[in-house]
Design a protein around this motif. Structure first.
Motif, PDB file in Angstrom:
ATOM      1  N   ALA A   1     -26.981  -2.396 -14.684  1.00 23.00           N
ATOM      2  CA  ALA A   1     -25.852  -2.802 -13.840  1.00 23.00           C
ATOM      3  C   ALA A   1     -25.549  -1.673 -12.857  1.00 23.00           C
ATOM      4  N   PRO A   2     -25.267  -2.011 -11.590  1.00 20.91           N
ATOM      5  CA  PRO A   2     -24.916  -0.969 -10.619  1.00 20.91           C
ATOM      6  C   PRO A   2     -23.440  -0.594 -10.733  1.00 20.91           C
ATOM      7  N   ALA A   3     -23.123   0.621 -10.356  1.00 24.89           N
ATOM      8  CA  ALA A   3     -21.736   1.088 -10.298  1.00 24.89           C
ATOM      9  C   ALA A   3     -21.549   1.873  -9.006  1.00 24.89           C
ATOM     10  N   VAL A   4     -20.393   1.697  -8.389  1.00 18.65           N
ATOM     11  CA  VAL A   4     -20.095   2.352  -7.114  1.00 18.65           C
ATOM     12  C   VAL A   4     -18.878   3.247  -7.296  1.00 18.65           C
ATOM     13  N   ILE A   5     -19.021   4.506  -6.927  1.00 19.30           N
ATOM     14  CA  ILE A   5     -17.909   5.466  -6.919  1.00 19.30           C
ATOM     15  C   ILE A   5     -17.593   5.747  -5.458  1.00 19.30           C
ATOM     16  N   ASN A   6     -16.468   5.213  -5.000  1.00 12.64           N
ATOM     17  CA  ASN A   6     -16.083   5.406  -3.597  1.00 12.64           C
ATOM     18  C   ASN A   6     -15.345   6.724  -3.423  1.00 12.64           C
ATOM     19  N   PRO A   7     -15.663   7.472  -2.374  1.00  9.14           N
ATOM     20  CA  PRO A   7     -14.918   8.713  -2.118  1.00  9.14           C
ATOM     21  C   PRO A   7     -13.523   8.402  -1.601  1.00  9.14           C
ATOM     22  N   ASN A   8     -12.604   9.322  -1.830  1.00 12.42           N
ATOM     23  CA  ASN A   8     -11.293   9.200  -1.206  1.00 12.42           C
ATOM     24  C   ASN A   8     -11.449   9.408   0.294  1.00 12.42           C
ATOM     25  N   PRO A   9     -10.662   8.717   1.086  1.00  9.83           N
ATOM     26  CA  PRO A   9     -10.805   8.879   2.541  1.00  9.83           C
ATOM     27  C   PRO A   9     -10.486  10.298   2.970  1.00  9.83           C
ATOM     28  N   ASN A  10     -11.278  10.794   3.867  1.00 11.57           N
ATOM     29  CA  ASN A  10     -11.051  12.118   4.449  1.00 11.57           C
ATOM     30  C   ASN A  10     -10.225  11.917   5.708  1.00 11.57           C
ATOM     31  N   ILE A  11      -8.943  12.291   5.645  1.00 16.15           N
ATOM     32  CA  ILE A  11      -8.051  12.003   6.768  1.00 16.15           C
ATOM     33  C   ILE A  11      -7.551  13.298   7.403  1.00 16.15           C
ATOM     34  N   SER A  12      -7.139  13.159   8.633  1.00 20.11           N
ATOM     35  CA  SER A  12      -6.512  14.252   9.366  1.00 20.11           C
ATOM     36  C   SER A  12      -5.416  13.671  10.243  1.00 20.11           C
ATOM     37  N   ILE A  13      -4.502  14.520  10.656  1.00 23.45           N
ATOM     38  CA  ILE A  13      -3.366  14.091  11.478  1.00 23.45           C
ATOM     39  C   ILE A  13      -3.496  14.714  12.863  1.00 23.45           C
ATOM     40  N   LEU A  14      -3.495  13.852  13.857  1.00 27.05           N
ATOM     41  CA  LEU A  14      -3.449  14.307  15.241  1.00 27.05           C
ATOM     42  C   LEU A  14      -2.027  14.158  15.751  1.00 27.05           C
ATOM     43  N   SER A  15      -1.517  15.162  16.449  1.00 28.51           N
ATOM     44  CA  SER A  15      -0.156  15.104  16.976  1.00 28.51           C
ATOM     45  C   SER A  15      -0.178  15.326  18.479  1.00 28.51           C
ATOM     46  N   SER A  16       0.711  14.603  19.166  1.00 28.45           N
ATOM     47  CA  SER A  16       0.787  14.739  20.614  1.00 28.45           C
ATOM     48  C   SER A  16       1.275  16.126  21.017  1.00 28.45           C
ATOM     49  N   LYS A  17       2.095  16.735  20.149  1.00 30.29           N
ATOM     50  CA  LYS A  17       2.576  18.111  20.358  1.00 30.29           C
ATOM     51  C   LYS A  17       2.745  18.720  18.977  1.00 30.29           C
ATOM     52  N   ASN A  18       2.585  20.022  18.904  1.00 33.63           N
ATOM     53  CA  ASN A  18       2.842  20.659  17.617  1.00 33.63           C
ATOM     54  C   ASN A  18       3.849  21.791  17.702  1.00 33.63           C
TER      55      ASN A  18
ATOM     56  N   CYS B   1      10.386  22.770  22.447  1.00 33.46           N
ATOM     57  CA  CYS B   1      11.834  22.973  22.445  1.00 33.46           C
ATOM     58  C   CYS B   1      12.535  21.689  22.009  1.00 33.46           C
ATOM     59  N   PRO B   2      13.686  21.825  21.363  1.00 30.28           N
ATOM     60  CA  PRO B   2      14.430  20.621  20.980  1.00 30.28           C
ATOM     61  C   PRO B   2      15.172  20.042  22.178  1.00 30.28           C
ATOM     62  N   PRO B   3      15.340  18.718  22.216  1.00 24.52           N
ATOM     63  CA  PRO B   3      14.748  17.740  21.292  1.00 24.52           C
ATOM     64  C   PRO B   3      13.277  17.501  21.628  1.00 24.52           C
ATOM     65  N   LEU B   4      12.417  17.534  20.598  1.00 23.96           N
ATOM     66  CA  LEU B   4      10.985  17.347  20.788  1.00 23.96           C
ATOM     67  C   LEU B   4      10.552  16.079  20.068  1.00 23.96           C
ATOM     68  N   CYS B   5      10.048  15.116  20.818  1.00 23.50           N
ATOM     69  CA  CYS B   5       9.555  13.871  20.231  1.00 23.50           C
ATOM     70  C   CYS B   5       8.033  13.939  20.154  1.00 23.50           C
ATOM     71  N   VAL B   6       7.513  13.699  18.953  1.00 17.05           N
ATOM     72  CA  VAL B   6       6.088  13.857  18.681  1.00 17.05           C
ATOM     73  C   VAL B   6       5.530  12.550  18.121  1.00 17.05           C
ATOM     74  N   THR B   7       4.357  12.166  18.602  1.00 17.25           N
ATOM     75  CA  THR B   7       3.632  11.011  18.058  1.00 17.25           C
ATOM     76  C   THR B   7       2.484  11.521  17.199  1.00 17.25           C
ATOM     77  N   PHE B   8       2.434  11.025  15.964  1.00 17.96           N
ATOM     78  CA  PHE B   8       1.396  11.424  15.022  1.00 17.96           C
ATOM     79  C   PHE B   8       0.436  10.249  14.800  1.00 17.96           C
ATOM     80  N   THR B   9      -0.857  10.549  14.731  1.00 16.91           N
ATOM     81  CA  THR B   9      -1.875   9.541  14.494  1.00 16.91           C
ATOM     82  C   THR B   9      -2.732   9.973  13.314  1.00 16.91           C
ATOM     83  N   CYS B  10      -2.941   9.034  12.386  1.00 15.86           N
ATOM     84  CA  CYS B  10      -3.750   9.304  11.207  1.00 15.86           C
ATOM     85  C   CYS B  10      -5.196   8.883  11.488  1.00 15.86           C
ATOM     86  N   VAL B  11      -6.129   9.820  11.340  1.00 11.23           N
ATOM     87  CA  VAL B  11      -7.550   9.564  11.571  1.00 11.23           C
ATOM     88  C   VAL B  11      -8.274   9.673  10.242  1.00 11.23           C
ATOM     89  N   SER B  12      -9.125   8.671   9.930  1.00 10.98           N
ATOM     90  CA  SER B  12      -9.771   8.620   8.621  1.00 10.98           C
ATOM     91  C   SER B  12     -11.250   8.276   8.762  1.00 10.98           C
TER      92      SER B  12
END
Length: 443
Positions: free
Chosen positions: A178-195, A198-209
């Motif tokens: 019988a076959p068995a599959v072990i899936n890896p956990n996703p390797n993710i990173s966060i991209l931010s429009s700014k890191n 000065c306040p007020p600072l609005c930042v958009t975050f994107t998750c890349v996987s």
């Protein structure tokens, strides 16, 4: 065999004549045959054995034939079970027979059930059935003799085919896979429009996987939460904020990543000025009182025009006209953060005059006279009128007071009431003013 020997034949003809014939007779014995069969497992080779002769001939189920003394039924199916007859011929060409039995036990039917596919760092469960003894082999050198085997799948190297060999009560063996599959956990990173900013600072975050994301849950670091592949947060206070994302991919495996956002201190613009109540002849000193950040530039706007500005930290400015002005101070920190404050300033004329609104001419030594006090005045004239508009007092001397009398008519003290005054003056810059007001005479 007991009849072997010499045989005499006596012959008498019709005439009564007798003759004798002698013949030697030999009777050969039959071969003594022993035949044995076997009990085998399905698909194993079954061997038939016989002895007692020099030639052998086997017949049996499924049209089986063989001329071997030890005949073999290869990969014996279940239908090979039964009686097999062997014909044995010895050296004297005598033939005898014997019967042997072949029993074929069915092979076990092994089965495997697993909880595959699973995510890495979970337990892979392998459940076997169909026998009384079990033996597992699999990827990454895995082996086990348990009926229910487990694998600590801490590596994707445990993905692959798992082989199960079972032995039943008859000792028969079968193998399945019988076959068995072990899936890896996703390797993710966060991209931010700014890191940082000065306040007020609005930042958009994107998750890349590395795999497709099904759900994403965000902790924004400022007490707020969010969901979705992208998230946004606006940071109004100074500090370093830790942003984290937890995701579930299409395989149900979990992944996480963190990022940080730095918010610079925002300056709080402020300033003081002196004198508090300036007049147009005064130089107004402005003192920067900004706090909460290191300031690199100052921009002052003293009037509602870009003509009157300064970039000094503590400038001085002289207003040439009286009025109410709004001063703007724009400061910028060494990190580029900006704040603005507006304050109003009232610039007075180059003279001042003050008069009471009542007096009590009762000779008690307190507030007995009505007079003006001022500065920056070169010419002065004051007149006082009663309710009918009759002038009852006048003076060209700033230091002369009205005592409540009407001297030209010999009235020492006028009655209680409201009287009107009018003042004409010229200031030190030659500007003329006329002021009017009321004073109440109280006895």
């Amino acid at each position: 065999v007991a009849n072997t020997g010499i045989i005499n034949l006596i012959v008498t003809d019709a005439n009564g004549c007798v003759n004798t014939i002698t013949q030697n007779v030999t009777v050969n014995p039959l071969p003594i045959v022993n035949a044995t069969g076997a009990v085998v497992c399905q698909n194993a080779n079954a061997t038939l054995s016989a002895n007692g002769g020099v030639t052998y001939s086997w017949t049996g189920p499924n049209g089986f034939t063989s001329n071997s003394q030890n005949a073999v039924i290869p990969n014996a199916p279940l239908t090979a079970a039964g009686m097999y007859t062997v014909f044995v011929t010895n050296a004297n060409t005598c033939t005898n027979t014997a019967v042997a039995n072949i029993a074929v036990n069915p092979a076990p039917t092994p089965n495997i059930s697993t909880n595959s596919p699973i995510c890495i760092n979970n337990i892979l469960s392998l459940q076997g059935s169909g026998g009384v003894a079990y033996s597992w082999t699999g990827p990454n050198g895995y082996s086990s003799t348990a009926q229910t085997a487990t694998v600590n799948a801490n590596s994707v190297a445990y993905s692959g085919n798992y082989n199960l060999t079972v032995v039943d009560a008859n000792g028969c063996i079968a193998t399945t896979m019988a076959p068995a599959v072990i899936n890896p956990n996703p390797n993710i990173s966060i991209l931010s429009s700014k890191n940082i900013g000065c306040p007020p600072l609005c930042v958009t975050f994107t998750c890349v996987s590395t795999t497709s994301i099904v759900t994403s849950n965000w902790t924004m670091g400022d007490g707020s939460n969010n969901s979705g592949t992208t998230a946004q947060a606006c940071y109004a206070s100074t500090g370093i904020f830790s942003v984290s994302a937890g995701v579930t991919d299409v395989n149900g495996c979990l992944g996480s990543a963190t990022s940080t956002v730095g918010i610079y201190p925002k300056p709080v613009a402020d300033f003081n000025y002196a004198p508090i109540k300036p007049i147009i002849t005064d130089a107004v000193n402005f003192t920067d009182a900004t706090y909460q950040a290191n300031i690199s530039s100052w921009n002052w706007y003293f009037m509602n025009t870009a003509q009157y500005t300064s970039n000094q930290q503590n400038p001085t400015f002289v207003y040439t006209e009286a009025g109410n002005y709004v001063i703007a101070l724009v400061v910028k920190s060494d990190k580029g953060c900006v704040d603005t404050i507006l304050k109003s300033i009232v610039v007075g004329e180059d003279y001042g005059i003050f008069l009471p609104n009542s007096f009590t001419p009762n000779a008690d030594g307190l507030n007995d006279i009505f007079f003006a006090k001022g500065y920056g005045i070169t010419k002065f004239e004051m007149e006082v009128f009663d309710r009918w508009g009759e002038k009852i007092f006048s003076s060209n001397d700033l230091n002369e007071a009205w005592d409540g009398s009407y001297q030209s008519k010999g009235v020492k003290l006028l009655p209680e009431g409201i009287y009107t005054w009018r003042i004409k003056l010229t200031n030190v810059f030659g500007k003329s003013k006329e002021l009017t007001g009321h004073v109440t005479l109280i006895k």
